[in-house]
Design a protein around this motif. Structure first.
Motif, mmCIF file in Angstrom:
data_model
loop_
_atom_site.group_PDB
_atom_site.id
_atom_site.type_symbol
_atom_site.label_atom_id
_atom_site.label_comp_id
_atom_site.label_asym_id
_atom_site.label_seq_id
_atom_site.Cartn_x
_atom_site.Cartn_y
_atom_site.Cartn_z
ATOM 1 N N VAL A 6 27.311 27.885 43.543
ATOM 2 C CA VAL A 6 28.531 27.078 43.461
ATOM 3 C C VAL A 6 29.672 27.855 44.116
ATOM 4 C CG1 VAL A 6 30.233 26.067 41.894
ATOM 5 C CG2 VAL A 6 27.791 25.847 41.398
ATOM 6 N N LEU A 7 29.738 29.143 43.797
ATOM 7 C CA LEU A 7 30.632 30.056 44.518
ATOM 8 C C LEU A 7 29.770 30.794 45.531
ATOM 9 C CD1 LEU A 7 32.790 31.466 41.573
ATOM 10 C CD2 LEU A 7 33.591 30.030 43.459
ATOM 11 N N LYS A 8 30.074 30.624 46.791
ATOM 12 C CA LYS A 8 29.233 31.148 47.871
ATOM 13 C C LYS A 8 29.745 32.487 48.380
ATOM 14 C CE LYS A 8 27.985 26.481 49.394
ATOM 15 N NZ LYS A 8 27.219 26.375 48.171
ATOM 16 N N PRO A 9 28.856 33.267 49.033
ATOM 17 C CA PRO A 9 29.281 34.544 49.617
ATOM 18 C C PRO A 9 30.497 34.360 50.517
ATOM 19 C CG PRO A 9 26.909 34.346 49.708
ATOM 20 C CD PRO A 9 27.416 33.015 49.225
ATOM 21 N N GLY A 10 31.505 35.190 50.280
ATOM 22 C CA GLY A 10 32.728 35.118 51.070
ATOM 23 C C GLY A 10 33.807 34.268 50.454
ATOM 24 N N ASP A 11 33.470 33.444 49.436
ATOM 25 C CA ASP A 11 34.493 32.638 48.773
ATOM 26 C C ASP A 11 35.502 33.549 48.084
ATOM 27 O OD1 ASP A 11 33.347 30.301 49.564
ATOM 28 O OD2 ASP A 11 32.620 29.699 47.581
ATOM 29 N N LYS A 12 36.782 33.258 48.286
ATOM 30 C CA LYS A 12 37.841 34.051 47.673
ATOM 31 C C LYS A 12 38.007 33.664 46.208
ATOM 32 C CE LYS A 12 38.866 36.337 51.387
ATOM 33 N NZ LYS A 12 37.764 35.830 52.218
ATOM 34 N N LEU A 13 38.241 34.657 45.362
ATOM 35 C CA LEU A 13 38.425 34.449 43.931
ATOM 36 C C LEU A 13 39.879 34.746 43.580
ATOM 37 C CD1 LEU A 13 35.194 36.260 42.655
ATOM 38 C CD2 LEU A 13 35.503 33.831 43.136
ATOM 39 N N LYS A 14 40.581 33.739 43.080
ATOM 40 C CA LYS A 14 41.993 33.887 42.741
ATOM 41 C C LYS A 14 42.173 33.700 41.236
ATOM 42 C CE LYS A 14 43.357 32.208 47.305
ATOM 43 N NZ LYS A 14 44.087 31.183 48.091
ATOM 44 N N ASP A 15 42.806 34.699 40.620
ATOM 45 C CA ASP A 15 42.961 34.708 39.160
ATOM 46 C C ASP A 15 43.541 33.409 38.629
ATOM 47 O OD1 ASP A 15 42.142 37.269 39.492
ATOM 48 O OD2 ASP A 15 43.988 38.214 38.802
ATOM 49 N N GLN A 16 44.661 33.003 39.193
ATOM 50 C CA GLN A 16 45.376 31.849 38.668
ATOM 51 C C GLN A 16 44.560 30.565 38.818
ATOM 52 O OE1 GLN A 16 48.226 32.023 36.927
ATOM 53 N NE2 GLN A 16 47.857 29.859 36.476
ATOM 54 N N GLU A 17 43.931 30.403 39.959
ATOM 55 C CA GLU A 17 43.123 29.212 40.210
ATOM 56 C C GLU A 17 41.950 29.134 39.241
ATOM 57 O OE1 GLU A 17 40.273 27.379 43.745
ATOM 58 O OE2 GLU A 17 41.887 28.779 44.274
ATOM 59 N N LEU A 18 41.250 30.254 39.050
ATOM 60 C CA LEU A 18 40.113 30.287 38.129
ATOM 61 C C LEU A 18 40.562 30.075 36.687
ATOM 62 C CD1 LEU A 18 38.113 33.254 39.672
ATOM 63 C CD2 LEU A 18 37.456 30.843 39.709
ATOM 64 N N ALA A 19 41.732 30.629 36.338
ATOM 65 C CA ALA A 19 42.263 30.456 34.991
ATOM 66 C C ALA A 19 42.536 28.986 34.693
ATOM 67 C CB ALA A 19 43.538 31.277 34.828
ATOM 68 N N GLU A 20 43.062 28.284 35.671
ATOM 69 C CA GLU A 20 43.365 26.866 35.483
ATOM 70 C C GLU A 20 42.079 26.044 35.353
ATOM 71 O OE1 GLU A 20 45.811 25.792 38.771
ATOM 72 O OE2 GLU A 20 47.548 26.950 38.090
ATOM 73 N N VAL A 21 41.097 26.363 36.175
ATOM 74 C CA VAL A 21 39.838 25.614 36.141
ATOM 75 C C VAL A 21 39.106 25.822 34.815
ATOM 76 C CG1 VAL A 21 37.528 25.464 37.148
ATOM 77 C CG2 VAL A 21 39.525 25.595 38.637
ATOM 78 N N LEU A 22 39.123 27.063 34.324
ATOM 79 C CA LEU A 22 38.372 27.396 33.108
ATOM 80 C C LEU A 22 39.187 27.236 31.833
ATOM 81 C CD1 LEU A 22 36.476 30.521 34.465
ATOM 82 C CD2 LEU A 22 35.504 28.286 33.954
#
Length: 233
Positions: free
Chosen positions: A30-46
């Motif tokens: 679902v998260l592929k190699p090279g995909d950027k991980l952003k704290d705020q974006e992930l916090a909102e999704v989860l």
């Protein structure tokens, strides 16, 4: 006092849930190699704060699933086929050891469970359901691993198989060559029934080796090539 303890359990649960969800997204693609991980974006999704996100990313970085560049980016780590070459023989050797640990614990009900799972694997393959086939194959091997009753061995194999699953999702796209695995599993079962545990152990190691070779035969790839290089901005 009790409410204080309950709060701690809840926080720990959130941390673990965030970590497990991110790990599963990376392993499953679902998260592929090279995909950027952003704290705020992930916090909102989860639906979590940024603290458990950061803690999860640190754990995943230690596991080699995430890479970071100081003050620049955090991204899903690339997938290198060379790592699969290293993982398959290690897992095969450890599962061989698991059979030898498990021999004192294997009962007829476990043999029956293995036969059922192998039958379900055969059915899933006939229906060309790769996801179910992977699940039944994993469950077949897990029965034996759990019967080893060796906590350290179980823990190590769990971590290695999570890494391996990521490579299989990326490179092997499904469950290639598993029809032969059904026959190999049946031979393992036959040796367990006969209490030829050394032979069963050898066969389960061979099953891993042959499985990898079957997968590689489907690829047009140089084993020294890193197919998905690190992506930088």
């Amino acid at each position: 006092m009790l409410s204080k303890h309950a709060t701690k359990v809840k926080r720990s649960s959130i941390r673990e849930q965030v970590y497990l969800q991110l790990q599963e997204w990376i392993i499953s693609g679902v998260l592929k190699p090279g995909d950027k991980l952003k704290d705020q974006e992930l916090a909102e999704v989860l639906g979590a704060s940024r603290t458990p996100i950061r803690e999860a990313i640190l754990r995943l970085e230690e596991e080699g699933m995430v890479q970071t560049k100081a003050n620049s980016w955090t991204q899903v780590a690339p997938v290198d086929i060379k790592q699969a070459y290293r993982l398959y023989p290690i897992i095969g050797s450890l599962e061989k050891l698991a059979v030898l640990f498990a021999q004192e614990n294997i009962q007829s009900k476990h043999i029956n469970e293995l036969e059922i799972l192998n039958g379900e694997l055969k059915r899933a393959l006939k229906e060309e359901n790769a996801i179910l086939a992977q699940q039944y194959d994993a469950q077949f091997h897990q029965v034996i691993i759990d019967l080893s009753a060796n906590e350290e061995l179980i823990y190590v194999l769990e971590g290695l198989k999570k890494k391996l699953r990521r490579y299989e999702v990326t490179y092997f796209d499904g469950f290639l060559g598993a029809e032969t695995s059904v026959a190999e599993h049946q031979k393992i079962i036959s040796e367990l029934i006969a209490k030829n545990f050394a032979a069963a152990a050898d066969m389960i190691e061979s099953n891993w080796k042959e499985s990898f070779q079957r997968r590689l035969s489907k690829l047009d790839i140089d084993k020294d090539e890193t197919v998905l290089p690190l992506q930088e901005e």
